[in-house]
Motif scaffolding. Sequence first.
Motif, PDB file in Angstrom:
ATOM      1  N   SER A 193       0.828  -1.217   0.000  1.00 48.35           N
ATOM      2  CA  SER A 193       0.000   0.000   0.000  1.00 48.35           C
ATOM      3  C   SER A 193       0.858   1.261   0.000  1.00 48.35           C
ATOM      4  O   SER A 193       0.441   2.301  -0.497  1.00 48.35           O
ATOM      5  CB  SER A 193      -0.967   0.005   1.184  1.00 48.35           C
ATOM      6  N   TYR A 212       0.696   5.366  -2.094  1.00 43.08           N
ATOM      7  CA  TYR A 212       0.941   6.718  -1.587  1.00 43.08           C
ATOM      8  C   TYR A 212       2.189   7.320  -2.231  1.00 43.08           C
ATOM      9  O   TYR A 212       2.261   8.518  -2.479  1.00 43.08           O
ATOM     10  CB  TYR A 212       1.032   6.695  -0.051  1.00 43.08           C
ATOM     11  N   ARG A 213       3.166   6.470  -2.500  1.00 35.59           N
ATOM     12  CA  ARG A 213       4.381   6.952  -3.169  1.00 35.59           C
ATOM     13  C   ARG A 213       4.058   7.447  -4.582  1.00 35.59           C
ATOM     14  O   ARG A 213       4.569   8.469  -5.033  1.00 35.59           O
ATOM     15  CB  ARG A 213       5.424   5.831  -3.239  1.00 35.59           C
ATOM     16  N   SER A 221       4.300  10.662   2.413  1.00 38.69           N
ATOM     17  CA  SER A 221       3.767  10.911   3.747  1.00 38.69           C
ATOM     18  C   SER A 221       3.116  12.289   3.847  1.00 38.69           C
ATOM     19  O   SER A 221       2.240  12.508   4.676  1.00 38.69           O
ATOM     20  CB  SER A 221       4.839  10.660   4.809  1.00 38.69           C
ATOM     21  N   ARG A 272      -6.928   9.449   1.071  1.00 43.09           N
ATOM     22  CA  ARG A 272      -6.905   8.078   1.600  1.00 43.09           C
ATOM     23  C   ARG A 272      -8.184   7.340   1.199  1.00 43.09           C
ATOM     24  O   ARG A 272      -8.152   6.191   0.786  1.00 43.09           O
ATOM     25  CB  ARG A 272      -6.753   8.074   3.126  1.00 43.09           C
ATOM     26  N   ARG A 285       0.476   1.043   6.814  1.00 41.21           N
ATOM     27  CA  ARG A 285       0.388   1.685   8.126  1.00 41.21           C
ATOM     28  C   ARG A 285      -0.963   1.431   8.776  1.00 41.21           C
ATOM     29  O   ARG A 285      -1.057   1.367   9.994  1.00 41.21           O
ATOM     30  CB  ARG A 285       0.577   3.210   8.004  1.00 41.21           C
ATOM     31  N   ASP A 286      -2.001   1.331   7.913  1.00 36.63           N
ATOM     32  CA  ASP A 286      -3.375   1.235   8.430  1.00 36.63           C
ATOM     33  C   ASP A 286      -4.110   0.014   7.885  1.00 36.63           C
ATOM     34  O   ASP A 286      -5.327   0.007   7.819  1.00 36.63           O
ATOM     35  CB  ASP A 286      -4.147   2.507   8.050  1.00 36.63           C
ATOM     36  N   ARG A 337       9.505  11.383   9.191  1.00 42.55           N
ATOM     37  CA  ARG A 337       8.407  10.680   8.512  1.00 42.55           C
ATOM     38  C   ARG A 337       7.563   9.894   9.530  1.00 42.55           C
ATOM     39  O   ARG A 337       6.334   9.911   9.467  1.00 42.55           O
ATOM     40  CB  ARG A 337       8.980   9.754   7.428  1.00 42.55           C
ATOM     41  N   ASP A 359       3.562  10.307  10.193  1.00 46.87           N
ATOM     42  CA  ASP A 359       2.667   9.157  10.002  1.00 46.87           C
ATOM     43  C   ASP A 359       1.939   8.752  11.293  1.00 46.87           C
ATOM     44  O   ASP A 359       0.797   8.303  11.259  1.00 46.87           O
ATOM     45  CB  ASP A 359       3.456   7.950   9.476  1.00 46.87           C
ATOM     46  N   ARG A 368      -0.732  11.993  12.501  1.00 53.03           N
ATOM     47  CA  ARG A 368      -1.812  12.563  11.682  1.00 53.03           C
ATOM     48  C   ARG A 368      -3.137  12.103  12.290  1.00 53.03           C
ATOM     49  O   ARG A 368      -3.202  11.057  12.952  1.00 53.03           O
ATOM     50  CB  ARG A 368      -1.670  12.125  10.221  1.00 53.03           C
TER      51      ARG A 368
END
Length: 230
Positions: free
Chosen positions: A34, A38-39, A107, A116, A137-138, A187, A191, A194
């Motif tokens: 994932s 985002y990248r 990020s 998102r 991350r999620d 970073r 992360d 937020r």
Amino acid sequence: ARYPVICIDGPSGAGKGTVTWRLAQVLGYQLLDSGALYRIVGLKAFEAGLITTDASQPIDESAVLALTKSLKIAFVPNNESGRVDIIVNGQAVGDQVRNETVGGYASQIAVFPKVREALLTLQQDMATRSGLVADGRDMGTVVFPDADVKVYLTASAEARAERRVTQLVNAGQAADFDSILATIKERDDRDENRSTAPSKPAADALLLDSSMLDADAVYEQVKRHCQEQG
Ligand code: C5P
């Protein structure tokens, strides 16, 4: 039908990618990286002039959202490399997203709730075709809250910076421990703090600290945890 989902969350450099890859191979599951999503959005936003290298500059969220929605993103298994290629608007995204600069862009746009949300279905759909190992991350908290197995893999920022230095040196590149450590901490901080989908372990995740473990030991522990979870 609902397929099994294994979530591996945690900060960058903790070893998520390696263990995710090995699990997917052994179990014959698909792999969801994932972070790559985002990248890609981060890189495209940079190319479009929506973000700059100065992380203190405000970013136009609605413009990033529009850009995100305009991207046609597909994950295509590559039988030659054994990996999953990411295709954006018909073009393969190569290693150009795999550097710390693009990680920083990622990020910065990952804080936006609507961005998102725009990436949510794409990720969830991957579990409708086969078993899935998802890293991010999620994954365990937001994207696959009822996943079969959840792991939160961490390591001290120092251990992660040390690994990064070794990687760069092995690749024949220059590496400065202090600046790498500072970038990692910056970073992590963004992360973890937020308000939407912060990086944190799900309540039912196995917490694993890889600071003192090599990749084999991490894999063995995660594999044992998968077996215990059925
Ligand atoms: O894991 P990776 O380092 O490739 O992720 C790049 C960035 O993308 C992270 O630092 C984070 O800001 C964002 N990300 C996220 N949610 C995910 C995966 C990555 O917010 N599930």
